[in-house]
Scaffold this motif. Sequence first.
Motif, PDB file in Angstrom:
ATOM      1  N   ALA A 319       4.374  54.066  54.478  1.00 32.85           N
ATOM      2  CA  ALA A 319       3.830  53.058  55.383  1.00 32.85           C
ATOM      3  C   ALA A 319       4.146  51.733  54.706  1.00 32.85           C
ATOM      4  CB  ALA A 319       2.330  53.222  55.555  1.00 32.85           C
ATOM      5  N   ALA A 320       4.203  50.687  55.460  1.00 36.77           N
ATOM      6  CA  ALA A 320       4.492  49.392  54.857  1.00 36.77           C
ATOM      7  C   ALA A 320       3.318  48.978  53.978  1.00 36.77           C
ATOM      8  CB  ALA A 320       4.733  48.370  55.956  1.00 36.77           C
ATOM      9  N   ASP A 435      11.691  53.061  63.990  1.00 34.85           N
ATOM     10  CA  ASP A 435      10.993  51.933  63.367  1.00 34.85           C
ATOM     11  C   ASP A 435      11.699  50.632  63.726  1.00 34.85           C
ATOM     12  OD1 ASP A 435       8.949  53.303  62.081  1.00 34.85           O
ATOM     13  OD2 ASP A 435      10.209  53.801  60.356  1.00 34.85           O
ATOM     14  N   ASP A 449       7.458  47.124  62.789  1.00 30.17           N
ATOM     15  CA  ASP A 449       6.556  48.070  63.436  1.00 30.17           C
ATOM     16  C   ASP A 449       7.269  49.339  63.833  1.00 30.17           C
ATOM     17  OD1 ASP A 449       3.862  48.405  64.055  1.00 30.17           O
ATOM     18  OD2 ASP A 449       3.820  46.481  65.082  1.00 30.17           O
ATOM     19  N   SER A 463       3.806  41.915  65.623  1.00 27.95           N
ATOM     20  CA  SER A 463       3.950  42.975  64.642  1.00 27.95           C
ATOM     21  C   SER A 463       2.578  43.327  64.102  1.00 27.95           C
ATOM     22  CB  SER A 463       4.861  42.507  63.505  1.00 27.95           C
ATOM     23  OG  SER A 463       4.603  43.274  62.343  1.00 27.95           O
ATOM     24  N   VAL A 465       1.953  45.212  61.735  1.00 29.01           N
ATOM     25  CA  VAL A 465       2.034  45.230  60.276  1.00 29.01           C
ATOM     26  C   VAL A 465       1.745  43.850  59.696  1.00 29.01           C
ATOM     27  CG1 VAL A 465       3.570  45.628  58.315  1.00 29.01           C
ATOM     28  CG2 VAL A 465       3.672  47.152  60.280  1.00 29.01           C
ATOM     29  N   GLU A 468      -1.884  43.118  59.884  1.00 29.38           N
ATOM     30  CA  GLU A 468      -2.582  43.909  58.848  1.00 29.38           C
ATOM     31  C   GLU A 468      -2.409  43.284  57.462  1.00 29.38           C
ATOM     32  OE1 GLU A 468      -0.718  47.674  59.459  1.00 29.38           O
ATOM     33  OE2 GLU A 468      -1.741  47.965  61.380  1.00 29.38           O
ATOM     34  N   ASN A 469      -1.176  42.883  57.150  1.00 23.69           N
ATOM     35  CA  ASN A 469      -0.939  42.279  55.826  1.00 23.69           C
ATOM     36  C   ASN A 469      -1.841  41.079  55.606  1.00 23.69           C
ATOM     37  OD1 ASN A 469       0.975  44.162  55.238  1.00 23.69           O
ATOM     38  ND2 ASN A 469       2.737  42.825  55.614  1.00 23.69           N
ATOM     39  N   SER A 481      -6.212  48.332  59.983  1.00 24.38           N
ATOM     40  CA  SER A 481      -5.172  48.867  60.857  1.00 24.38           C
ATOM     41  C   SER A 481      -5.323  48.205  62.221  1.00 24.38           C
ATOM     42  CB  SER A 481      -5.324  50.385  60.974  1.00 24.38           C
ATOM     43  OG  SER A 481      -4.247  50.906  61.711  1.00 24.38           O
TER      44      SER A 481
END
Lengths: 566, 566
Positions: A319-320, A435, A449, A463, A465, A468-469, A481
Amino acid sequence: MEMRDIDDLPKNAANYMALTPLWFLERAATVHPTRKAVIHGSRTYTWLQTYQRCRRLASALSKRSIGVGSSVAIIAPNVPALYEAHFGIPMSGAVVNTINIRLNASTIAFLLGHSQSTIVIVDQEFFNLAEDALRIMKEKSQSNFRPPLVIVIADGSCNPETLEYALGQGAIEYEKFLESGDPDFAWKPPQDEWQSIALGYTSGTTASPKGVLLHHRGAYLMALSNPIIWEMNEGAVYLWTLPMFHCNGWCFPWTLAAVCGINICLRQVTAKGIYSAIAKYRVTHFCAAPVVLNSIVNASPEDTILPLPHAVRVMTAGAAPPPSVLSGMSQKGFRVTHTYGLSETYGPSTVCAWKPEWDSLPPETQARLNARQGVRYVGLECLDVISTQTGQPVPADGKTIGEIVFRGNIVMKGYLKNPKANEETFANGWFHSGDLGVKNPDGYIEIKDRSKDIIISGGENISSVEVENNLYLHPAVMEASVVARADERWGESPCAFVTLKPGVGKSDEQRLAEDIMKFCRSKMPAYWVPKSVIFGPLPKTATGKIQKHVLRAKAKELGPVRMSKL
Amino acid sequence: MEMRDIDDLPKNAANYMALTPLWFLERAATVHPTRKAVIHGSRTYTWLQTYQRCRRLASALSKRSIGVGSSVAIIAPNVPALYEAHFGIPMSGAVVNTINIRLNASTIAFLLGHSQSTIVIVDQEFFNLAEDALRIMKEKSQSNFRPPLVIVIADGSCNPETLEYALGQGAIEYEKFLESGDPDFAWKPPQDEWQSIALGYTSGTTASPKGVLLHHRGAYLMALSNPIIWEMNEGAVYLWTLPMFHCNGWCFPWTLAAVCGINICLRQVTAKGIYSAIAKYRVTHFCAAPVVLNSIVNASPEDTILPLPHAVRVMTAGAAPPPSVLSGMSQKGFRVTHTYGLSETYGPSTVCAWKPEWDSLPPETQARLNARQGVRYVGLECLDVISTQTGQPVPADGKTIGEIVFRGNIVMKGYLKNPKANEETFANGWFHSGDLGVKNPDGYIEIKDRSKDIIISGGENISSVEVENNLYLHPAVMEASVVARADERWGESPCAFVTLKPGVGKSDEQRLAEDIMKFCRSKMPAYWVPKSVIFGPLPKTATGKIQKHVLRAKAKELGPVRMSKL
């Protein structure tokens, strides 16, 4: 000159053999017969013993009519038998079908039926699960069901009653089964390196799991690529935090034989267990999903052994990883190699290759750069990001989103009995990862993503991701998440599911949610900011991947974000 | 289950490509475009530049009708052009034919004719040699001779007149030739990994050199095996002491691209030059024949830089290294990895894998253990010692002498246009090395001699290597080589050729010879002791191998050892 002169010498028995990682085990046993190979609690096997155990396994399987074309399933955590299965089963000619121990019985029933495994090896702790799966298979198949032979792995650290029960049900004890095999069994290497070596099922974020078939050639090439990518030298001490059942532990069972290293087994993965194994066995390398790194970073001081007694290299993928987790790990002294790949690419097949010029950058910048998925593995021939419309490579501008695609010798053989999926996934000479990402000006790819995880709000891609970051940077956030939630005005808007760090007061969730949204507004475009923040534990797969499909289902239950909320 | 289900998925464009080391260069240029790749004096090329230069070379060759089935010869010391030839020539589809610069013109004429090279690239320092070779070819072939195109490599460190002369004779300057090529040339990877990549001729201790053909598959596998065997990690700094023309520098040109390391070129190899390169470039690895190690061990203090500023790993092979040289190197702080192989096995294909339990042994014991040829490389599938009578493996008793044989993917394709030699060398599913050795109880093989070097005295075999190893222990001996000399009583007896250490008085050679024989008597069976000791420089091949056939001729000139001498 005629072309034939210089090119037309045929292959012969002395200069051509099928590539297979099985030779690495034979070599380790020859070169370092007395060196430790596998350690599990109080049990230790040398390379010679491991080789003999694997030959016994292959021999015992052969006696039960297992051979080329067969599949043998194994349901086990990281115990020696699972390591041995990666050699012993293919040495009989068969395919090792590793099964995720966290799956439910009905999914396992499906997998066992689909793979047509006639022998199932199961750890005593999971015997009930296997039994349930077989019962379901029997019920569904009615009269023509021939139950597989069940072999149960005993483990002194487990409840003896589960073993006793299994034996009572007619299961053969694994050590007994080995005893029925010949330690000098003349195993046959594959005639064709394209022969299948392993079968693993995608973890089922989609409805019907797909069986990923890997071949001897690819397993061999990955086994040699891993040490080069990861500075893993002869005698490396490897801790089994990554489940071997997950994509054959990224091919590390075979890598460890190639480098004659030491496998430290670990039945259960906890931050405390990792730290203590590092100190006890002088672990030099381990692999872990970002969620495991997160637990290491957030471990309470009494569970840690810091500063680290020696250099420890960590490979992460799956996962990233949020940059904050990467920088947390490096602050603790771990050297994190960030890789990316899929079960379909034998595990990691890209690496965020560290550049010397990054050494002098601030830790946050380093972590941001290292959070990218990077460049191709040494064993992969081609990697690109292509437009989902035109199929052409996207510009290396760090902005244009396309699909990440792979081509080369560490791409799977295909999905078992699934021609439609194979046609789609191998379209136009690429393996399509599903992906979505960008190619940066330095050529490093970066996931934005999964295609199905992208959030489309007011026609703009968000995105999940990246959201989330940013959430991970909030001081109260332990894990985050983000999925799409229906939105009356924008079609979709981001919905964040969050767990909090220990000790953070959850008394006023509404105020905390507002604080998090405010924090996000300072970090990202307004339309990216989650309109909903929901607290609670996150559903995860066995490998620690957050199950976004479960969260999407929850978001659906919540119903759409109302206009009035704007 | 039908076998087809699990094994019958066909190869497709996304999951199968021919293995070739050429992709490693493309990868290095993509991942580390600005990192130094090749350094030669004041010239430095990055990986991107090297890749572009190789593409230009491939393009320029293609324009001259070079392609699959062609051979391009190159006569050069370790300069960047020779490195580039290992990629640029195969990128055109052709085979790189590296030629030993120490050969004489008539041998080179033979090689150029045999390889049918239509282009010859030659370093300016060796232009006259190439010119002489072409003249000989023309004379021999009479009217139908079509001279190859000659490309001359200019080097600022050489006499400018030799370049001027070459250009005057119509040679094209190498840089000009590159300029005629396209830096973005769409090179084509091989369709078949069995396609030839390199052609090199055995060094001619026999009358007619044989052309060893290597393929892309083997070159790829060696490129990945070398770093694993030798703890060569990303960014390694490699000093080119080993000639690249010798067995393609043991495949290290391709290895360096795989690990994105740095190539330090070296036109001439001296102990002083090696020490100063270690200090200047922070060299981490170099390869050298035992004679080069001997010159390092015996270098005068003003030529050394000791203690070493950092860890330096040395790989040695090419002849059995005397234990005294190994212990000398390790006393100086070098970590010596002893390997063994032949041009026919892509260079080193066995390694004397170091065991942790050797760490605590006395240096002499360590050196003796490490002087053995060892175990198979990670990329080699099978290695054994077989009886020359029965073809069966000899017992692992350290005594029974047999022939060392290889089987696997790093065994050559075969000899060019030499079916008889191919039939012999590949008999019974083994590659026959022609080297005689034993298998020790720990499985490590140990060379006792080349078949033709063994001395048979009174019906007993004497290993010339073991006699030499003892001679090296004598305080006055710098180098030693032992061959058979006719002996009236015993048929043959050992004849030692010896060079002395600097400063050793040679005034009374007779007394020194007697002292050496006395020393030998204290170390070995009486019949092993050389009956003749002859002082003087030893004849060597370009790669530093002592030319025993020359010494045998000298011994013949001496006539037989007379009965009266006993």
